[in-house]
Write a protein that holds these residues in place. Structure first.
Motif, PDB file in Angstrom:
ATOM      1  N   PRO A 258      -5.876   2.569  -7.934  1.00 14.40           N
ATOM      2  CA  PRO A 258      -6.184   3.132  -6.866  1.00 14.40           C
ATOM      3  C   PRO A 258      -6.320   2.742  -5.547  1.00 14.40           C
ATOM      4  CG  PRO A 258      -6.965   4.466  -8.574  1.00 14.40           C
ATOM      5  CD  PRO A 258      -6.582   2.576  -8.680  1.00 14.40           C
ATOM      6  N   LEU A 259      -6.276   2.688  -4.278  1.00 12.84           N
ATOM      7  CA  LEU A 259      -6.744   1.861  -3.531  1.00 12.84           C
ATOM      8  C   LEU A 259      -8.004   1.482  -2.943  1.00 12.84           C
ATOM      9  CD1 LEU A 259      -5.043   1.033  -0.740  1.00 12.84           C
ATOM     10  CD2 LEU A 259      -5.253   2.447   0.919  1.00 12.84           C
ATOM     11  N   ARG A 260      -8.578   0.396  -2.639  1.00 12.73           N
ATOM     12  CA  ARG A 260      -9.880   0.252  -2.676  1.00 12.73           C
ATOM     13  C   ARG A 260     -10.448   0.033  -0.987  1.00 12.73           C
ATOM     14  NH1 ARG A 260      -9.508  -5.043  -6.849  1.00 12.73           N
ATOM     15  NH2 ARG A 260      -7.712  -5.331  -5.720  1.00 12.73           N
ATOM     16  N   PRO A 261     -11.558   0.043  -0.902  1.00 17.81           N
ATOM     17  CA  PRO A 261     -11.785   0.721   0.378  1.00 17.81           C
ATOM     18  C   PRO A 261     -11.893  -0.975   0.928  1.00 17.81           C
ATOM     19  CG  PRO A 261     -12.910   1.789  -0.699  1.00 17.81           C
ATOM     20  CD  PRO A 261     -12.332   0.837  -1.993  1.00 17.81           C
TER      21      PRO A 261
ATOM     22  N   LEU B 185      -2.592   4.178  -3.100  1.00 16.72           N
ATOM     23  CA  LEU B 185      -2.737   2.938  -4.471  1.00 16.72           C
ATOM     24  C   LEU B 185      -2.414   1.813  -3.658  1.00 16.72           C
ATOM     25  CD1 LEU B 185      -0.065   4.856  -7.467  1.00 16.72           C
ATOM     26  CD2 LEU B 185      -2.788   4.670  -6.773  1.00 16.72           C
ATOM     27  N   GLU B 186      -3.205   1.085  -4.646  1.00 14.85           N
ATOM     28  CA  GLU B 186      -2.690  -0.591  -4.367  1.00 14.85           C
ATOM     29  C   GLU B 186      -1.755  -0.899  -5.222  1.00 14.85           C
ATOM     30  OE1 GLU B 186      -6.154  -3.561  -5.092  1.00 14.85           O
ATOM     31  OE2 GLU B 186      -6.487  -1.915  -3.512  1.00 14.85           O
ATOM     32  N   LYS B 187      -0.360  -1.539  -4.882  1.00 12.69           N
ATOM     33  CA  LYS B 187       0.677  -2.359  -5.757  1.00 12.69           C
ATOM     34  C   LYS B 187       1.206  -3.821  -5.591  1.00 12.69           C
ATOM     35  CE  LYS B 187       2.810   2.496  -5.779  1.00 12.69           C
ATOM     36  NZ  LYS B 187       4.390   2.438  -5.593  1.00 12.69           N
TER      37      LYS B 187
ATOM     38  N   THR C 209       0.517  -1.208  -0.162  1.00  8.26           N
ATOM     39  CA  THR C 209       0.217   0.081  -0.085  1.00  8.26           C
ATOM     40  C   THR C 209       0.999   0.606  -0.180  1.00  8.26           C
ATOM     41  OG1 THR C 209      -1.786  -0.577   1.166  1.00  8.26           O
ATOM     42  CG2 THR C 209      -1.489   1.268   1.100  1.00  8.26           C
ATOM     43  N   TRP C 210       0.427   2.108  -0.531  1.00  6.67           N
ATOM     44  CA  TRP C 210       1.343   3.324  -1.050  1.00  6.67           C
ATOM     45  C   TRP C 210       0.726   4.835  -0.888  1.00  6.67           C
ATOM     46  CZ3 TRP C 210       1.520   7.158  -5.193  1.00  6.67           C
ATOM     47  CH2 TRP C 210       3.411   8.018  -4.396  1.00  6.67           C
TER      48      TRP C 210
END
Length: 582
Positions: A576-579, A197-199, A185-186
């Motif tokens: 994009p980071l998802r909830p 962001l999620e990578k 997670t960034w």
């Protein structure tokens, strides 16, 4: 030839194999980190056939063609694969496959292999190693009758030691690959906006790998290369030397059985057999789809592979000038025995065997006074010749000569030395053959191809003789003014021409410090003042790094991170980071 089915063979999924072998993998990984003494096979006996049963099993294997599904046709190496002990063709029929078919098969198998987790690949590789150990005696007989090694060495050096090197590669690869995270997670602020962001990170194998074996000691380099590639997800094509196929063919058969039992594509490991008359290595090595080449063999052909296989990452171990520098002894007889053992072991058909021994004209200091240069020569020659006095000891230590070509080259070199001795200029060291090469009678094998070492005195003016590897039992006793001159010359030759090992006998701490610096810069591993039961050129899996990559002797180091890291790449994706939904 029927396939080998070890007693421990069973059908297990890769995840089950990972669980089965987890403790051994963890122990191996600890050893890779600490470099302490470790062997997976100490105090263990193979579960497969022993003694007469193993001999009968081996002889039966010679009578039936090896069956590897996916290969079409056969090749019988009647003039290539000759036992050095009997001088008779093994007469084995091997499966044949075209280069294009092998590569197509490998590419199809890659998807299944790369879909496995790192732990699953490790479990699969360790299972292969355990199955090969189960049939270590049979595989050892195959090594004996293709390489010329004695029965003991064929089961240790080409057996358990080589398998330990393979396990070391598995553990080293497991460590390197495990350092790659699967996701992260960034978050970072850009102006007033927080970007989150999620990578995800994916290990992607380079692609099909070619592993090219040498004739005299194939397992020792093949196993680490195969397992490093499999761990990275690369399918492997094993290409044995045409005069030394059988052990590698049996090993590949075991690996394919293991893959099949685990529900994986057997073509993740394939065998490419050719003949001296119709070689295939160059075609495979330069194929556009071949992404990795592991090569063990001559410096000349290794250089050709490096220059022409430009589409591939190339790992090599070729040849070098391993040297012994003499200055002073703390135990004269023990030092003579240690050096004699190293130049005699498997008739110097090993990459760690010393060839050039530097003797100061001023002599060598001992606890009993100074030994003259002539006395040092006499002591070394006597220690070497003593090994062949007992045929059973000679069979165990010297083994047989793998190739007729080696004997021919030694005979030609002997003639050259005699000619140079007659043409010596004034003021130069007198070239002299101090011990003539001769055959010795091998117990139980009247026709064995054998030879004692050729030992010759030369001077620095005769560098045309000793600045290239003379494969096999050849020893040059090189006269030098003093030990410092010897050290400088030996280190320079290692850097220029390549060397894997170097040896020093000295009680002078200043000289020892200088030698450590000089050979480190030259990229040659240094052994200092070692005597006793362990051969001084023994290289221990999990502890000794083998080949530095710093000189022309090779680019592949067994086993450091660089041996693994070039076999895969890491590719990422991000969104994009998802909830989270807790």
């Amino acid at each position: 030839m029927t396939t080998i089915t070890p007693a421990l063979a069973s059908t297990c999924t890769p995840s089950e194999l990972a669980a089965r072998h987890g403790r051994l993998l963890s122990a191996a990984a600890r050893a890779v980190t600490t470099r302490a003494a470790f062997s997976a096979f100490a105090d263990r006996a193979p579960s497969g056939p022993q003694g007469d049963e193993a001999t009968a099993r081996f002889e039966a294997l010679l009578e039936t063609p090896l069956n590897l599904p996916g290969h079409r046709g056969t090749v019988t190496l009647q003039t290539d694969e000759i036992s050095p002990w009997t001088r008779l063709p093994l007469g084995v029929s091997y499966p044949r496959a075209e280069a294009a078919a092998l590569i197509d098969n490998a590419q199809r198998a890659q998807a299944t292999l790369s879909s496995l987790s790192i732990d699953e690949r490790a479990g699969l590789c360790v299972e292969m190693i355990e199955r090969m150990f189960a049939d270590n005696v049979v595989l050892g007989l195959a090594a004996m009758h293709t390489t010329g090694q004695g029965r003991g060495m064929s089961q240790s050096g080409s057996g358990t030691n080589a398998l330990d090197r393979g396990l070391e590669a598995v553990a080293a690869a497991w460590q390197v690959l495990s350092r790659v995270p699967s996701n992260a997670t960034w978050e970072q602020t850009f102006g007033a906006e927080l970007v989150a962001l999620e990578k995800t990170y994916r290990i992607v194998p380079m692609g099909p790998a070619l592993v090219v074996a040498c004739a005299s000691f194939p397992a020792w380099n093949v196993y680490p290369a195969v397992f490093a590639n499999l761990m990275a997800g690369n399918p492997v094509i094993v290409k044995p030397h045409p005069s030394s196929v059988l052990q590698m063919a049996l090993a590949v058969s075991i690996m394919r059985e293991t893959l099949t039992d685990a529900g994986c594509a057997a073509d993740a490991v394939q065998l490419a057999v050719d003949s001296a008359a119709k070689p295939v290595t160059s075609v495979l090595a330069t194929h556009p789809a071949m992404r990795i080449v592991d090569f063990t063999g001559s410096a000349r052909y290794g250089s050709w592979v490096e220059e022409n296989a430009r589409q591939a990452r190339v790992y090599t171990e070729t040849s070098g000038l391993n040297s012994v520098v003499l200055d002073s002894f703390s135990d004269t007889d023990a030092a003579f025995r240690a050096i004699a053992g190293a130049v005699s072991l498997f008739s110097a058909q090993m990459c760690t065997a010393p060839q050039n021994i530097y003797i100061p004209e001023s002599g060598v200091v001992t606890p009993d006074g100074i030994l003259s240069a002539d006395e040092v020569e006499q002591g070394l020659v006597a220690a070497v010749e003593a090994i062949a006095e007992s045929p059973r000891r000679a069979a165990a230590v010297l083994g047989a000569i793998q190739s007729d070509r080696t004997l021919d080259e030694i005979a030609a070199l002997t003639t050259t030395l005699r000619a140079q001795a007659n043409e010596q200029a004034l003021g130069q060291v007198q070239v002299q053959v101090l011990s003539e090469p001769r055959s010795w009678p091998a117990p139980d094998f009247a026709d064995a191809r054998t030879s004692t070492p050729l030992i010759a005195r030369v001077g620095l003016d005769n560098e045309n003789l000793f600045t290239h590897e003379c494969f096999g039992p050849v020893v040059f006793l090189i006269r030098v003014p003093d030990a410092r001159t010897a050290l400088k010359r030996a280190a320079n030759d290692a850097a220029t021409h390549g060397a894997i090992t170097a040896f020093l006998y000295s009680t002078d701490d200043n000289l020892i410090d200088s030698a450590e610096d000089a050979f480190a810069a030259a990229g040659a591993s240094l052994t200092i003042n070692v005597t006793g039961a362990m051969p001084i050129n023994f290289s221990a899996a999990f502890s000794d790094f083998h080949v530095s990559g710093l000189n022309p002797a090779g680019t592949a180091t067994l086993t450091d991170d660089s041996f693994v890291a070039g076999r895969f790449r890491v590719v990422q994706s991000r969104r994009p980071l998802r909830p989270s939904h807790n």
